[in-house]
Design a protein around this motif. Structure first.
Motif, PDB file in Angstrom:
ATOM      1  N   ILE A  26     127.257 -91.681  12.220  1.00 39.42           N
ATOM      2  CA  ILE A  26     127.230 -91.173  13.599  1.00 39.42           C
ATOM      3  C   ILE A  26     128.334 -90.129  13.787  1.00 39.42           C
TER       4      ILE A  26
ATOM      5  N   ALA B  47     110.136 -93.622  21.365  1.00 39.62           N
ATOM      6  CA  ALA B  47     110.543 -94.342  20.151  1.00 39.62           C
ATOM      7  C   ALA B  47     110.001 -93.667  18.910  1.00 39.62           C
ATOM      8  N   LEU B  48     110.810 -93.726  17.823  1.00 41.94           N
ATOM      9  CA  LEU B  48     110.414 -93.138  16.541  1.00 41.94           C
ATOM     10  C   LEU B  48     110.505 -94.157  15.420  1.00 41.94           C
ATOM     11  N   ILE B  49     110.710 -95.425  15.790  1.00 47.14           N
ATOM     12  CA  ILE B  49     111.044 -96.429  14.779  1.00 47.14           C
ATOM     13  C   ILE B  49     110.025 -96.465  13.643  1.00 47.14           C
TER      14      ILE B  49
ATOM     15  N   LYS C 241     121.346 -92.957   4.502  1.00 49.31           N
ATOM     16  CA  LYS C 241     121.425 -92.224   5.772  1.00 49.31           C
ATOM     17  C   LYS C 241     122.711 -91.405   5.887  1.00 49.31           C
TER      18      LYS C 241
ATOM     19  N   PHE D 144     120.168 -87.526  15.317  1.00 53.98           N
ATOM     20  CA  PHE D 144     120.496 -88.830  15.899  1.00 53.98           C
ATOM     21  C   PHE D 144     119.217 -89.607  16.239  1.00 53.98           C
TER      22      PHE D 144
ATOM     23  N   THR E 159     117.655 -90.848  12.918  1.00 56.72           N
ATOM     24  CA  THR E 159     118.336 -91.906  12.170  1.00 56.72           C
ATOM     25  C   THR E 159     118.382 -93.204  12.967  1.00 56.72           C
ATOM     26  N   ASN E 160     118.273 -93.111  14.305  1.00 56.46           N
ATOM     27  CA  ASN E 160     118.372 -94.330  15.108  1.00 56.46           C
ATOM     28  C   ASN E 160     117.068 -94.762  15.746  1.00 56.46           C
ATOM     29  N   GLY E 161     116.017 -93.980  15.533  1.00 58.72           N
ATOM     30  CA  GLY E 161     114.707 -94.452  15.939  1.00 58.72           C
ATOM     31  C   GLY E 161     114.316 -94.234  17.382  1.00 58.72           C
ATOM     32  N   PHE E 162     115.067 -93.449  18.156  1.00 58.41           N
ATOM     33  CA  PHE E 162     114.634 -93.200  19.523  1.00 58.41           C
ATOM     34  C   PHE E 162     115.323 -91.984  20.130  1.00 58.41           C
TER      35      PHE E 162
END
Lengths: 304, 320
Positions: A12, A112-114, A134, A200, A203-206
């Motif tokens: 991050i 969401a992109l999970i 990552k 971001f 890598t964090n899914g949303f």
């Protein structure tokens, strides 16, 4: 701090290193305090996420996210240069408008992109655990962008941009087209910030409509903490200091999250973070003063 | 020079980071929320209390809490920190915190709480069979329970007028859902669009004579002009109901909503099931049950109906 937590902090921190570079460009190079970043960080995430969800290639989506951020920077520059709106106010206007635009782009407050493919997907099957893959991937991107930015600032064009921030009149007198440099600088800065948002989100899914709030503070803190630790006139070192400052800022948050043994609560997080960053800023100054005092004592034969 | 001093400071900090290791026989639950506000804090209290009532105590339970103070970036960092500390289970309250935890966790079960749309948030791909290591509680409006309440108060209810702003995504989706549920219950929905708060009065007046009752969904435009609907209800002798309990004090007859402490308890039931050996991914997502029943008998009388004793008896809040 566990290894897993440390790698996450690093990841991050690296992503926000891009934000720090963007803030450095406007705040230090162009002397143009730009709050657009609070909106362009989310814009980068929103555009990228919306495109990925609709089935577009993640790399193309990320590029589109960056370009959208750059366009937001151009709007702020346009408001300032064309209509003489004060830079702070111009950037606040763009940031405010971007809040609505981001909601429109995503169609809802949180996207969401999970389970969707991201720029990281091609590297997921290579056997390296995600906790290392990552930050490695992000680190590679950020360092590559950092080197490119340092090289750019050393070109004729980059030098002209730096001259505009240092002394606008002198730059103009030397035949530099000031307005064009401001446009380019703000576009580049917000493009970098939007890239951070895009990374971001992936890598964090949303992507979330609130994710940009306080980006300018994080960016400024990273720039200033980096400067205090690694002061230099070399472009590459300055860019490095942005990245290092950003990672240190995240470590400060990581520390604040672990501060419960000192009797702190979860609700004290922002105060502890501010104290830690404040400490990083104040200590070098105090040390300088202390050294000057010691030198004075020595010079006076020890009886001052 | 600067770097060596920094390295020393970092080493010192690293030493402090490694806080006391947990006792081996302790159950460790790590909770996180995107922000702290009364509703979310009540959820957390409910979760902890439900564990305490089921055999856990201060000795055998380690229950930690982190708040991201509104920043999704911090939420992501908290998720990594929690996973790194290897808890038995992670409870993530509200959408961004849940997404950060689910996307970072590979082996540790994650129970989310008060996420309105877990499918849309991609926390699970199927609410009946979540799969993976995730399940949780959705605080989607209890529309079916709300309609049942309306039917209990007005047994003859056939048509229901719904004023809403077609430009408000949440209102649109809740009206869509309402239409499906109403059809199952034999109720016809009459839509009354009101794009601005100044249109609300006219939209609700149009329902007089057409609908048996008015139901105000959670819609900022309608709620900000609720008094206009209430006035229509009194003038036109048409009962006005609401989706949120706060509107009852402002003149709606009744509403069934959430008590967030109770949502915490309902989440706690899921936590206990996982601690007792069930796999999180095998437990269907739980849809929260409304437990706060607010009624306004005086307003009911002014709108020409009476609230039956069966409803009055179980009301949690009676507006005098």
């Amino acid at each position: 701090m566990s290894l897993f937590s440390f790698m996450g902090t690093l990841e991050i921190g690296l992503i926000f290193g891009l934000v720090a570079m963007g803030v450095y460009l406007t705040f230090r190079v162009l002397d143009f305090p730009d709050l657009t970043v609070d909106g362009s960080f989310t814009l980068g995430a929103a555009v990228t996420a919306a495109l990925i969800v609709s089935g577009i290639n993640p790399y193309l989506s990320t590029l589109a996210g960056c370009l959208a951020g750059a366009a937001a920077g151009v709007v702020t520059a346009w408001l300032n240069l064309r209509f003489n709106i004060l830079h702070l106010l111009a950037s606040i206007l763009t940031m405010t408008a971007l809040y609505t635009i981001n909601l429109r782009v995503m169609g809802k407050p949180n996207l969401a992109l999970i389970t969707d493919p991201t720029v990281l997907t091609p590297f997921e099957g290579l056997g390296l655990p995600n906790m290392y893959m990552k930050p490695l991937f992000v680190g590679f991107c950020v360092i590559a962008v950092g080197i490119l930015l340092a090289l750019f600032l050393k070109t004729q064009y980059g030098l002209a941009m730096r001259a505009v921030g240092a002394n606008k009149r002198m730059a103009q007198a030397n035949g530099i087209v000031v307005k064009e440099k401001v446009y380019a600088g703000l576009a580049l800065s917000n493009g970098l910030v939007a890239l951070a948002g895009a990374l971001f989100a992936q890598t964090n899914g949303f992507a979330d409509s609130t994710m940009g709030i306080g980006t300018i503070v994080v960016g400024l803190a990273a720039v200033i903490v980096g400067e205090t630790l690694l002061s230099s006139r070399k472009m590459l070192i300055i860019i490095c200091s942005c990245i290092v400052g950003s990672i240190l800022y995240r470590l400060a948050i990581g520390f604040a999250l672990n501060a419960d043994f000192l009797g702190f609560n979860a609700s004290d997080l922002n105060l502890i973070t501010a104290l830690l960053v404040g400490l990083a800023l104040v200590l070098p100054q105090l040390r300088k003063e202390w050294k000057a005092k010691q030198a004075a004592i020595k010079a006076n034969g020890g009886d001052a | 020079m600067k770097f060596t001093t920094f390295a020393k400071a970092a080493a010192l900090a690293a030493g402090v980071f490694c806080t006391a290791a947990q006792a081996a026989d302790q159950t460790y639950i790590a909770t996180t929320a995107i922000v702290e506000h009364p509703a979310l804090d009540s959820v957390r209290a409910g979760i902890k209390d439900s564990l305490m009532e089921n055999g856990y105590n201060e000795e055998n339970l380690k229950f930690t809490f982190e708040s991201a103070q509104g920043s999704p970036a911090t939420a992501a960092q908290i998720a990594r920190k929690m996973i790194g500390s290897e808890p038995d289970l992670i409870v993530a309250i509200a959408t961004p915190s849940a997404q950060a935890a689910v996307s970072a966790s590979e082996n540790i079960p994650v129970i989310f709480s008060v996420v309105t749309d877990p499918l849309g948030a991609k926390l699970v791909s199927n609410v009946e069979q979540p799969g993976g290591n995730v399940t949780g509680l959705s605080d989607m409006l209890p529309l079916a329970q709300q309609l049942e309440l309306l039917q209990e108060i007005m047994p003859g209810l056939k048509t229901l007028g719904v004023p809403y702003n077609p430009g408000e995504p949440n209102a649109v989706s809740s009206v869509e859902a309402l239409k499906v549920i109403a059809k199952e219950k034999g109720i016809k929905i009459i839509e009354a669009p009101a794009p601005k708060s100044s249109d609300v009065a006219l939209a609700s007046q149009k329902l007089i004579g057409k609908a048996d009752a008015i139901y105000c969904p959670i819609d900022n435009t309608i709620i900000s002009a609720l008094e206009a609907v209430v006035k229509t209800g009194i003038d036109g002798q048409i009962p006005v109901f609401a989706a949120d309990t706060d509107s009852v004090a402002r003149g709606a007859i009744a509403a069934l909503g959430f008590n967030y402490y109770d949502l915490g308890k309902q989440t706690g039931e899921l936590v206990l099931r996982v601690l007792n050996g069930e796999k999180a991914g095998d437990i269907p997502v739980k849809f929260a049950e409304g437990t706060n029943l607010a009624i306004n008998p005086k307003m009911a009388a002014r709108m020409g109906i009476e609230i039956p004793a069966s409803v009055t008896e179980r009301a949690t809040q009676v507006i005098e």
